[in-house]
Design an enzyme around this catalytic site. Structure first.
Site, PDB file in Angstrom:
ATOM      1  N   ASP A 114       0.799  -1.221   0.000  1.00 14.09           N
ATOM      2  CA  ASP A 114       0.000   0.000   0.000  1.00 14.09           C
ATOM      3  C   ASP A 114       0.840   1.283   0.000  1.00 14.09           C
ATOM      4  OD1 ASP A 114      -1.985  -1.886   0.383  1.00 14.09           O
ATOM      5  OD2 ASP A 114      -3.004  -0.754   1.952  1.00 14.09           O
ATOM      6  N   HIS A 259       3.682  -1.949   3.278  1.00 11.14           N
ATOM      7  CA  HIS A 259       3.685  -0.609   2.690  1.00 11.14           C
ATOM      8  C   HIS A 259       5.014  -0.342   1.976  1.00 11.14           C
ATOM      9  CE1 HIS A 259       0.629  -0.325   5.872  1.00 11.14           C
ATOM     10  NE2 HIS A 259       0.100   0.645   5.164  1.00 11.14           N
TER      11      HIS A 259
HETATM   12 ZN   LIG Z   1      -2.770   3.296   3.085  1.00  5.13          ZN
END
Ligand SMILES: [Zn+2]
Length: 291
Positions: A114, A259
């Site tokens: 992400d 992430h």
């Molecule tokens: Zn996010």
């Protein structure tokens, strides 16, 4: 947590709805930016079937919405004016609810990355995924994607799945429907222009779903994907902690949250180098939606 009876009845409903592969959990997962441990509310999926990847689960409607780019219409920045507008397919009611886990009876993991793209980390992540032959899903932020169009195209060109993570990563629960629509539509339009494909999956920032964002994403033909394993790598707890949390919590059907953007993600990258080969050696395979 749901009782066994609730789970059983929900599974029956899912089967009745033709959701033979994906687990749909009705409650919120942990917050991406400050929630508790992983897998709260995660629910095992229904009976197994072939090809347990999100997006190919429902046998009745077409698995992927059109349009797909014609062979002569290779995506490029200059192609933007001629790209036709996205056409969203109608989702079933079950498809409008967040997916927390995949088929638990198959030893598969969906790796989701992400908040990128980010030139500091995304290329290294892509190289790692290539090294291990892994397809992942990248939930891109529009603001980052517009800054780094080459990275968006590279992610797609390497066969990964590109999905919508809003334009500016707001808390969608605080926005009006028109603002939510703008966040999602603008991002989908950009990703469509960049890759030639209309995003079919959406993730709310922080996993903070709302009835409005679920309605808008359904209107735009996108299914909501949550996660079941959150190592809280965004908080930079240390590479060892990230690795340990993932290896402790992963089970068949897990959707793992990592992430590659939103800050210094060098710990995440280092953790990927450690835990990916461990999972592969444990017999896990990685999956992502088609396209
Ligand atoms: Zn996010």
């Amino acid at each position: 947590m749901l009782s066994d009876r609730q789970i059983t009845s929900r599974r029956l409903l899912l089967v009745a709805a033709g959701m033979s592969l994906l687990g749909i959990a009705g409650c919120r997962g942990p917050a991406e930016g400050g929630g508790g441990g992983a897998a709260e509310g995660a629910e095992a999926a229904g009976p197994p079937g072939p090809g347990a990847v999100p997006g190919s689960a429902d046998p009745s409607p077409p698995a992927e919405p059109s349009p797909s780019p014609s062979p002569s219409a290779a995506p490029s920045p200059t192609a933007a004016p001629s790209v036709p507008p996205p056409v969203a397919r109608a989702l079933t009611a079950a498809e409008t609810r967040p997916v927390y886990e995949l088929d638990a009876e198959r030893r598969v993991v969906a790796l989701t990355i992400d908040d990128g793209p980010d030139p500091r980390h995304t290329p290294t992540v892509l190289a790692l995924l290539e090294q291990y032959g892994i397809r992942a899903t990248f939930f891109l932020i529009g603001e980052n994607a517009v800054e780094h169009p080459g990275l968006v195209r590279e992610i797609a060109a390497r066969g990964h799945h590109i999905a919508n993570h809003t334009w500016s990563h707001p808390d969608l629960r605080s926005l009006s429907e028109s603002k939510v629509r703008e966040e999602l539509e603008r991002t989908s339009d950009l990703l469509h222009r960049s890759t030639g494909k209309v995003p079919t999956w959406f993730r709310a920032p922080g996993g903070d779903w709302s009835s409005t964002s679920l309605k808008v994403s359904a209107d735009l033909g996108m299914r909501p994907m949550a996660w079941s394993v959150d190592p809280r790598d965004w908080a930079r707890p240390g590479t060892g902690v990230i690795t340990d949390r993932i290896l402790k919590d992963v089970r068949p059907g897990a959707i793992v949250l990592n992430h590659d953007g939103g800050g210094d993600r060098s710990q995440t990258v280092a953790a990927l180098k450690t835990y990916l080969p461990v999972l592969i050696d444990s017999g896990y395979r990685f999956t992502a939606p088609p396209g």
